[in-house]
Design an enzyme around this catalytic site. Structure first.
Site, PDB file in Angstrom:
ATOM      1  N   SER A 195       0.818  -1.192   0.000  1.00 29.66           N
ATOM      2  CA  SER A 195       0.000   0.000   0.000  1.00 29.66           C
ATOM      3  C   SER A 195       0.869   1.266   0.000  1.00 29.66           C
ATOM      4  O   SER A 195       1.623   1.482  -0.942  1.00 29.66           O
ATOM      5  CB  SER A 195      -0.968  -0.049   1.182  1.00 29.66           C
ATOM      6  N   ASP A 299      -8.909  -4.967  -6.069  1.00 29.00           N
ATOM      7  CA  ASP A 299      -8.517  -3.955  -5.081  1.00 29.00           C
ATOM      8  C   ASP A 299      -9.236  -2.656  -5.426  1.00 29.00           C
ATOM      9  O   ASP A 299      -8.919  -2.003  -6.422  1.00 29.00           O
ATOM     10  CB  ASP A 299      -6.992  -3.775  -5.122  1.00 29.00           C
ATOM     11  N   HIS A 330      -7.586  -5.615  -1.282  1.00 24.72           N
ATOM     12  CA  HIS A 330      -6.350  -4.981  -0.809  1.00 24.72           C
ATOM     13  C   HIS A 330      -5.700  -5.887   0.240  1.00 24.72           C
ATOM     14  O   HIS A 330      -5.734  -5.617   1.441  1.00 24.72           O
ATOM     15  CB  HIS A 330      -6.710  -3.620  -0.221  1.00 24.72           C
TER      16      HIS A 330
END
Length: 651
Positions: A195, A299, A330
């Site tokens: 991320s 995602d 995610h």
């Protein structure tokens, strides 16, 4: 004739040569192929340094220092040998935690790190690597301010890479004057993270820093504009200033930086200089490091547009690449394919940082999840023979439900923006006439059809009001079992049992909770999606009010994917307005009329036009069914940063 001393010297040399020959490894053993856990994790050196970034983002009159916590094997330094580095630079080490269990750094009374989140140090330090966990500027024990992907974020991590390479200064404390060098490392560094951490790896690689040998970005951002906007359409109702405040450790000194972030990212969706600075794709030509990309195809936090445009840019510049694409949202691969992930990552770092000839560079470039826990590979990605193929929508006998084919078409379709409806609703009602969408569907496929890469949909639309948002969605219409990525775990269920990966200490366990695939039975699967603000049809730099009754043409970039539509299913294109929970609605509620003669979908099909033509005309008996499957949006999206469910909209 040689004297006795000379004879003795020659004899000693001969014995030495013979001994060397007898004790030398065989040819197959000469070059190691795998690092082994031969060093003590319990006895590892744990230390902290503060690296000077050369910046003064917090305006206190002295250059900012960022904290780097180090765990490294003690034995190599005593033996006069240097080790490579695996590094994760993160804003989350104190505020939010890392991984499925939201682990944070912990420290002893001397300020040395006790628990380093995740498994990297537990597993790799015994194998001869150092692990370095960097607090991004403005977070945890670092000076400075968070600027969300800008020069402070990227510069603070790059400074640590420079220090590891002998090109920057570091100190033993945050304010002291005692210098420290990284004499224990050879400088070879690999960056990893998920991320925001992955985003930093992308950004540092895009600077071209010399001793960064590889990066492994998991669900990373490649351009921050595309995190907050989709071609002018606002994705989130917050901006980077709010995100900075979420992770910042000293907001009082950083108010000016947060204000700059707010001023530079207007809600209008206009591209500004702030976004140019945070666009790493434009600097792909500078990347020296190899790149191992990992992303969930569903995602909806860091959407796969990021991985698609980054991958394509790296390919244009000949960067060594590898990719994993899962069915999850995610989520870290450690939590959906743990054994294979640890093994692959081990071999990747051995090859890229230790130079071991283990063959990973000659293996298939891509791993793709087709069904939950069922994976296939591609020698290259997208696969050879993938060609952009143009499909045309046409009206059908039912209003709002048309056809999709290779043949050109004429006519119109009309829909009215309904912000209460989402892609899930559109997919469920594909064959029904509803006022909020226009759907176009192929005939039932008599053979499989693979979409691999990034699609584009060009729309010519006439709005009834001065503002309008557009959504374009590709749907696989047919039953399937998918990962339930819209649920809290975004495709995984966290179990109570644990698996140990590496070595533990009393303060840092290498044992992590197991997971399993969380699945759902669906009747339609959203394959890819893209959004845009029609007011930005001419330029991203400046959106303009629309003239009601005037036709506008705009091309929507859809997220990258790799999906096989199986025999017996149909492929559909939906064009609609606001996609609930995924983009913010426009100021008005327009009705839009599509000119189908100037509306097209350009899809990356393996086999191109011939593949599509064959899939809709060849009798089923002559076509082979392949393993297929990928998820669709069910009820919304989870957008937490740790893969444990929706907690905050943050990368």
């Amino acid at each position: 004739m040689p004297n006795r001393s000379l004879w003795r010297m020659l004899a000693v040399l001969a014995v030495g040569v013979l001994t060397a020959v007898l004790l030398a490894p065989t040819a197959a053993q000469a070059a190691p192929r795998e690092s082994r856990p031969v060093y003590s994790y319990a006895d590892a050196v744990r230390e902290s340094v503060w690296v000077d970034t050369g910046l003064d983002e917090d305006g206190d009159g002295r250059t900012d220092r960022v904290a780097a916590d180090i765990v490294r094997p003690s034995e190599p330094a005593r033996q006069g040998r240097k080790v490579p580095v695996i590094m994760d630079a993160s804003p989350y080490y104190s505020c939010c935690g890392r991984g499925n269990e939201s682990q944070r750094k912990t420290y002893d009374a001397q300020g040395h790190v006790v628990q380093m989140p995740l498994f990297y140090d537990n597993y790799f330090v015994p194998r001869g690597y150092a692990f370095v966990g960097v607090d991004l500027a403005g977070t945890n024990r670092s000076d400075g301010c968070v600027d969300v992907g800008g020069r402070s974020d990227i510069g603070s991590a790059k400074a640590v890479v420079d220090w590891l390479g002998g090109r920057a200064r570091a100190y033993t404390s945050r304010t002291g004057g005692t210098r420290v060098t990284a004499s224990w490392t050879n400088g070879a560094t690999g960056m990893i993270g998920k991320s925001w951490d992955a985003t930093i790896a992308n950004g540092v690689a895009a600077t071209g820093v010399r001793n960064l040998k590889t990066i492994v970005p998991i669900s990373g951002i490649s351009s921050w504009y595309d995190y907050y906007f989709a071609q002018g359409a606002q994705l989130y109702d917050g901006g980077p200033d709010e995100l900075a405040g979420y992770v910042e450790s000293d907001q009082a000194h950083c108010a000016a930086v947060q204000q700059k972030l707010a001023d530079g990212s207007p809600d209008s969706g206009d591209w500004t200089r702030l976004w140019t600075e945070r666009n790493y794709v434009k600097d792909a030509r500078k990347v020296r490091a190899s790149v191992f990309l990992v992303h969930g195809m569903q995602d909806l936090n860091v959407r796969t547009k990021h991985v698609g445009q980054w991958w394509d840019a790296l390919a244009r510049h000949g960067v060594e690449r590898k990719i994993w694409l899962s069915q999850t949202g995610h989520v870290d691969p450690f939590d959906y394919r743990r054994g294979a992930w640890v093994d692959t990552l081990h071999r990747w770092f051995d090859h890229e940082l230790l130079g071991y000839a283990n063959g990973i560079d000659r293996e298939p470039m891509a791993d793709i999840e087709r069904h939950p826990d069922q994976w296939t590979t591609s020698a290259v990605w997208p696969p050879r023979g993938t060609r952009t193929t143009t499909l045309h929508p046409a009206p059908g006998p039912t209003p709002g439900v048309g056809t999709l084919s290779l043949g050109r078409a004429t006519g119109t379709e009309t829909f009215t923006d309904d912000p209460s409806r989402s892609e899930t609703d559109w997919a469920a009602d594909l064959t029904k006439s509803t006022p909020d969408k226009a759907a176009f569907i192929t005939p039932e496929l008599t053979g499989p059809l693979r979409i691999s890469g990034s699609s584009r949909v060009t729309v010519t639309a006439t709005p009834s009001t001065a503002s309008a948002h557009l959504s374009a969605v590709l749907v696989d219409l047919g039953p399937d079992t998918i990962r339930d990525y819209a649920a809290g775990g975004e495709g995984i269920t966290t179990l109570t049992e644990r698996t140990c990966v590496g070595e533990s200490t009393a303060g840092d366990s290498a044992c992590f909770k197991d997971t399993s695939a969380k699945t759902a039975e669906v009747g339609a699967t959203v394959v890819s999606r893209g959004w845009a603000d029609l007011g930005h049809h001419a330029s991203l730099t400046k959106g303009v009010p629309l003239t009601p009754g005037r036709a506008y043409t705009m091309t929507l970039d859809l997220a990258a994917t790799d999906h096989v539509v199986p025999r017996g299913h149909r492929l559909a294109l939906v064009v609609a307005g606001t996609d609930k929970d995924l983009i913010e609605p426009p100021a008005t509620r327009p009705t839009l009329t599509l000119d189908l003669s100037r509306t097209t979908a350009r899809l990356p099909l393996t086999g191109g036009r011939a593949a599509l033509r064959g899939a809709v005309t060849t009798p089923p008996a002559r076509r082979a069914l392949t393993v297929v499957g990928t998820p669709r949006c069910l009820t919304g999206h989870g957008d937490g940063c740790t893969g444990t469910g929706p907690v905050e909209r943050r990368p």
